[in-house]
Scaffold this motif. Structure first.
Motif, PDB file in Angstrom:
ATOM      1  N   CYS A 150       0.852  -1.194   0.000  1.00  0.00           N
ATOM      2  CA  CYS A 150       0.000   0.000   0.000  1.00  0.00           C
ATOM      3  C   CYS A 150       0.884   1.239   0.000  1.00  0.00           C
ATOM      4  CB  CYS A 150      -0.878  -0.015   1.251  1.00  0.00           C
ATOM      5  SG  CYS A 150      -1.802   1.510   1.554  1.00  0.00           S
ATOM      6  N   PHE A 151       0.508   2.269  -0.775  1.00  0.00           N
ATOM      7  CA  PHE A 151       1.326   3.480  -0.831  1.00  0.00           C
ATOM      8  C   PHE A 151       1.118   4.369   0.387  1.00  0.00           C
ATOM      9  CE2 PHE A 151      -2.543   5.364  -2.245  1.00  0.00           C
ATOM     10  CZ  PHE A 151      -2.425   6.732  -2.048  1.00  0.00           C
ATOM     11  N   ASN A 152       0.167   4.044   1.235  1.00  0.00           N
ATOM     12  CA  ASN A 152      -0.169   4.910   2.358  1.00  0.00           C
ATOM     13  C   ASN A 152      -0.485   4.084   3.623  1.00  0.00           C
ATOM     14  OD1 ASN A 152      -0.385   7.582   3.004  1.00  0.00           O
ATOM     15  ND2 ASN A 152      -2.366   7.894   2.042  1.00  0.00           N
ATOM     16  N   PRO A 153       0.388   3.153   4.032  1.00  0.00           N
ATOM     17  CA  PRO A 153       0.043   2.244   5.132  1.00  0.00           C
ATOM     18  C   PRO A 153      -0.155   2.928   6.480  1.00  0.00           C
ATOM     19  CG  PRO A 153       2.356   2.010   4.562  1.00  0.00           C
ATOM     20  CD  PRO A 153       1.733   2.895   3.509  1.00  0.00           C
ATOM     21  N   GLN A 154       0.411   4.102   6.676  1.00  0.00           N
ATOM     22  CA  GLN A 154       0.208   4.790   7.946  1.00  0.00           C
ATOM     23  C   GLN A 154      -1.265   5.128   8.167  1.00  0.00           C
ATOM     24  OE1 GLN A 154       1.848   5.931   5.324  1.00  0.00           O
ATOM     25  NE2 GLN A 154       1.510   8.097   4.993  1.00  0.00           N
ATOM     26  N   THR A 155      -2.024   5.228   7.088  1.00  0.00           N
ATOM     27  CA  THR A 155      -3.447   5.572   7.223  1.00  0.00           C
ATOM     28  C   THR A 155      -4.317   4.364   7.568  1.00  0.00           C
ATOM     29  OG1 THR A 155      -3.919   5.311   4.858  1.00  0.00           O
ATOM     30  CG2 THR A 155      -3.234   7.501   5.597  1.00  0.00           C
ATOM     31  N   TRP A 156      -3.742   3.202   7.755  1.00  0.00           N
ATOM     32  CA  TRP A 156      -4.527   2.043   8.196  1.00  0.00           C
ATOM     33  C   TRP A 156      -5.103   2.283   9.589  1.00  0.00           C
ATOM     34  CZ3 TRP A 156      -0.667  -2.463   6.799  1.00  0.00           C
ATOM     35  CH2 TRP A 156      -0.550  -2.564   5.409  1.00  0.00           C
ATOM     36  N   ALA A 157      -4.355   2.963  10.443  1.00  0.00           N
ATOM     37  CA  ALA A 157      -4.810   3.232  11.815  1.00  0.00           C
ATOM     38  C   ALA A 157      -5.938   4.264  11.787  1.00  0.00           C
ATOM     39  CB  ALA A 157      -3.652   3.748  12.663  1.00  0.00           C
ATOM     40  N   PHE A 158      -7.008   3.962  12.487  1.00  0.00           N
ATOM     41  CA  PHE A 158      -8.174   4.859  12.488  1.00  0.00           C
ATOM     42  C   PHE A 158      -7.907   6.162  13.249  1.00  0.00           C
ATOM     43  CE2 PHE A 158     -10.089   1.025  11.017  1.00  0.00           C
ATOM     44  CZ  PHE A 158     -11.164   1.428  10.236  1.00  0.00           C
ATOM     45  N   ASP A 159      -6.872   6.196  14.066  1.00  0.00           N
ATOM     46  CA  ASP A 159      -6.556   7.419  14.807  1.00  0.00           C
ATOM     47  C   ASP A 159      -5.277   8.099  14.303  1.00  0.00           C
ATOM     48  OD1 ASP A 159      -4.720   5.549  15.705  1.00  0.00           O
ATOM     49  OD2 ASP A 159      -5.117   5.883  17.836  1.00  0.00           O
ATOM     50  N   TYR A 160      -4.887   7.787  13.074  1.00  0.00           N
ATOM     51  CA  TYR A 160      -3.699   8.416  12.486  1.00  0.00           C
ATOM     52  C   TYR A 160      -4.032   9.860  12.090  1.00  0.00           C
ATOM     53  CZ  TYR A 160      -0.131   9.674   9.095  1.00  0.00           C
ATOM     54  OH  TYR A 160       0.856  10.343   8.411  1.00  0.00           O
ATOM     55  N   GLY A 161      -3.119  10.773  12.342  1.00  0.00           N
ATOM     56  CA  GLY A 161      -3.275  12.156  11.895  1.00  0.00           C
ATOM     57  C   GLY A 161      -4.053  13.007  12.861  1.00  0.00           C
ATOM     58  N   ARG A 162      -5.006  13.756  12.320  1.00  0.00           N
ATOM     59  CA  ARG A 162      -5.773  14.718  13.115  1.00  0.00           C
ATOM     60  C   ARG A 162      -7.270  14.422  13.024  1.00  0.00           C
ATOM     61  NH1 ARG A 162      -3.222  19.541  10.064  1.00  0.00           N
ATOM     62  NH2 ARG A 162      -1.402  18.306   9.628  1.00  0.00           N
ATOM     63  N   PRO A 163      -8.019  14.842  14.033  1.00  0.00           N
ATOM     64  CA  PRO A 163      -9.471  14.666  13.977  1.00  0.00           C
ATOM     65  C   PRO A 163     -10.083  15.517  12.859  1.00  0.00           C
ATOM     66  CG  PRO A 163      -8.763  15.195  16.215  1.00  0.00           C
ATOM     67  CD  PRO A 163      -7.575  15.395  15.318  1.00  0.00           C
ATOM     68  N   PHE A 164     -11.080  14.976  12.206  1.00  0.00           N
ATOM     69  CA  PHE A 164     -11.840  15.686  11.174  1.00  0.00           C
ATOM     70  C   PHE A 164     -12.929  16.477  11.892  1.00  0.00           C
ATOM     71  CE2 PHE A 164     -15.117  15.959   7.842  1.00  0.00           C
ATOM     72  CZ  PHE A 164     -14.348  16.431   6.788  1.00  0.00           C
ATOM     73  N   THR A 165     -12.732  17.787  11.973  1.00  0.00           N
ATOM     74  CA  THR A 165     -13.605  18.663  12.759  1.00  0.00           C
ATOM     75  C   THR A 165     -14.338  19.647  11.848  1.00  0.00           C
ATOM     76  OG1 THR A 165     -11.869  20.317  12.991  1.00  0.00           O
ATOM     77  CG2 THR A 165     -11.939  18.569  14.685  1.00  0.00           C
ATOM     78  N   GLU A 166     -15.181  20.477  12.451  1.00  0.00           N
ATOM     79  CA  GLU A 166     -15.843  21.539  11.695  1.00  0.00           C
ATOM     80  C   GLU A 166     -14.808  22.476  11.078  1.00  0.00           C
ATOM     81  OE1 GLU A 166     -19.051  23.663  13.605  1.00  0.00           O
ATOM     82  OE2 GLU A 166     -19.722  21.825  14.603  1.00  0.00           O
ATOM     83  N   GLU A 167     -13.728  22.721  11.810  1.00  0.00           N
ATOM     84  CA  GLU A 167     -12.663  23.577  11.283  1.00  0.00           C
ATOM     85  C   GLU A 167     -12.005  22.942  10.062  1.00  0.00           C
ATOM     86  OE1 GLU A 167     -12.960  22.772  14.568  1.00  0.00           O
ATOM     87  OE2 GLU A 167     -13.629  24.739  15.298  1.00  0.00           O
ATOM     88  N   THR A 168     -11.845  21.620  10.097  1.00  0.00           N
ATOM     89  CA  THR A 168     -11.286  20.905   8.945  1.00  0.00           C
ATOM     90  C   THR A 168     -12.209  21.065   7.741  1.00  0.00           C
ATOM     91  OG1 THR A 168     -10.398  19.257  10.492  1.00  0.00           O
ATOM     92  CG2 THR A 168     -10.376  18.699   8.139  1.00  0.00           C
ATOM     93  N   GLU A 169     -13.507  20.890   7.966  1.00  0.00           N
ATOM     94  CA  GLU A 169     -14.478  21.054   6.882  1.00  0.00           C
ATOM     95  C   GLU A 169     -14.384  22.456   6.285  1.00  0.00           C
ATOM     96  OE1 GLU A 169     -18.554  19.944   7.249  1.00  0.00           O
ATOM     97  OE2 GLU A 169     -18.092  18.110   8.356  1.00  0.00           O
ATOM     98  N   GLU A 170     -14.322  23.458   7.141  1.00  0.00           N
ATOM     99  CA  GLU A 170     -14.248  24.847   6.658  1.00  0.00           C
ATOM    100  C   GLU A 170     -12.964  25.082   5.868  1.00  0.00           C
ATOM    101  OE1 GLU A 170     -16.815  26.869   6.634  1.00  0.00           O
ATOM    102  OE2 GLU A 170     -17.917  25.299   7.706  1.00  0.00           O
ATOM    103  N   GLU A 171     -11.867  24.506   6.331  1.00  0.00           N
ATOM    104  CA  GLU A 171     -10.597  24.626   5.608  1.00  0.00           C
ATOM    105  C   GLU A 171     -10.725  24.018   4.207  1.00  0.00           C
ATOM    106  OE1 GLU A 171      -5.972  22.995   5.895  1.00  0.00           O
ATOM    107  OE2 GLU A 171      -7.324  22.686   7.612  1.00  0.00           O
ATOM    108  N   LEU A 172     -11.338  22.844   4.125  1.00  0.00           N
ATOM    109  CA  LEU A 172     -11.527  22.187   2.830  1.00  0.00           C
ATOM    110  C   LEU A 172     -12.463  22.987   1.924  1.00  0.00           C
ATOM    111  CD1 LEU A 172     -11.756  18.566   4.191  1.00  0.00           C
ATOM    112  CD2 LEU A 172     -10.092  19.334   2.493  1.00  0.00           C
ATOM    113  N   LEU A 173     -13.553  23.488   2.472  1.00  0.00           N
ATOM    114  CA  LEU A 173     -14.502  24.273   1.673  1.00  0.00           C
ATOM    115  C   LEU A 173     -13.837  25.541   1.143  1.00  0.00           C
ATOM    116  CD1 LEU A 173     -17.718  23.837   3.835  1.00  0.00           C
ATOM    117  CD2 LEU A 173     -17.168  22.677   1.675  1.00  0.00           C
ATOM    118  N   GLN A 174     -13.024  26.167   1.970  1.00  0.00           N
ATOM    119  CA  GLN A 174     -12.288  27.359   1.534  1.00  0.00           C
ATOM    120  C   GLN A 174     -11.311  27.001   0.416  1.00  0.00           C
ATOM    121  OE1 GLN A 174     -13.068  30.360   2.775  1.00  0.00           O
ATOM    122  NE2 GLN A 174     -11.691  31.317   1.322  1.00  0.00           N
ATOM    123  N   ALA A 175     -10.652  25.860   0.538  1.00  0.00           N
ATOM    124  CA  ALA A 175      -9.692  25.426  -0.478  1.00  0.00           C
ATOM    125  C   ALA A 175     -10.384  25.101  -1.799  1.00  0.00           C
ATOM    126  CB  ALA A 175      -8.910  24.212   0.021  1.00  0.00           C
TER     127      ALA A 175
END
Length: 172
Positions: free
Chosen positions: A33-58
């Motif tokens: 897999c090219f992205n095995p670190q993402t197998w863990a469900f708690d890898y990275g950061r929580p997907f929050t309302e702020e994350t959504e707003e950042e994506l919508l802005q992008a």
């Protein structure tokens, strides 16, 4: 849901310049897999309302063609619950932009029925323009393929598939 990365100007995961969200969590664990670190469900950061707003802005600039969701596995049941409301917002705010999604699942056997089919699945599928389905298979790896890693993976035109009632492959 957690996410591992956001790319605000991605040209590798769909047509045009895209915003890509790499969700965390995958039980498939494809060999090489090219992205095995993402197998863990708690890898990275929580997907929050702020994350959504950042994506919508992008997604706002005219030069952005759309959103791509990949991972990890977007169709893990826990991820579907978080992604559906977000994808509804994206489709509502940006109807002219495309939504692509990569999954290791196969549409007919795991998403329409089977292991990854849940109450959110059908609506998520209805919001997608292109579904890249199928697990990465090392023995079928082909670097000449566009927007996929192995020859078993399909680029499915979801609006035409819904209309036809059968899988219609995406054709640029």
């Amino acid at each position: 849901m957690y996410y591992g990365e956001i790319k605000k100007t991605d040209i590798a995961n769909g047509i045009g310049v895209r915003v890509s969200l790499f969700v965390s969590g995958c039980t498939r664990h494809c060999k090489n897999c090219f992205n095995p670190q993402t197998w863990a469900f708690d890898y990275g950061r929580p997907f929050t309302e702020e994350t959504e707003e950042e994506l919508l802005q992008a997604l706002t600039p005219a030069y952005i063609s759309g959103l791509t969701v990949l991972g990890g596995e977007p169709f893990e049941p826990a991820n579907q619950k978080a992604l559906l409301p977000f994808l509804r917002r994206v489709r509502g705010l940006f109807p002219q932009k495309s939504i692509w999604c990569y999954t290791g699942c196969t549409l007919e056997t795991e998403l329409l029925t089977g292991s990854h089919h849940g109450e959110e699945t059908q609506e998520i599928l209805s919001l997608l323009d292109v579904l890249v389905d199928g697990p990465f298979v090392e023995e079928l790896k082909d670097i000449r393929l566009r927007f996929r890693g192995s020859s078993n993976q399909r680029l499915i035109d979801m609006p035409r598939t819904r209309e036809a009632g059968a899988v219609v492959l995406w054709d640029e």
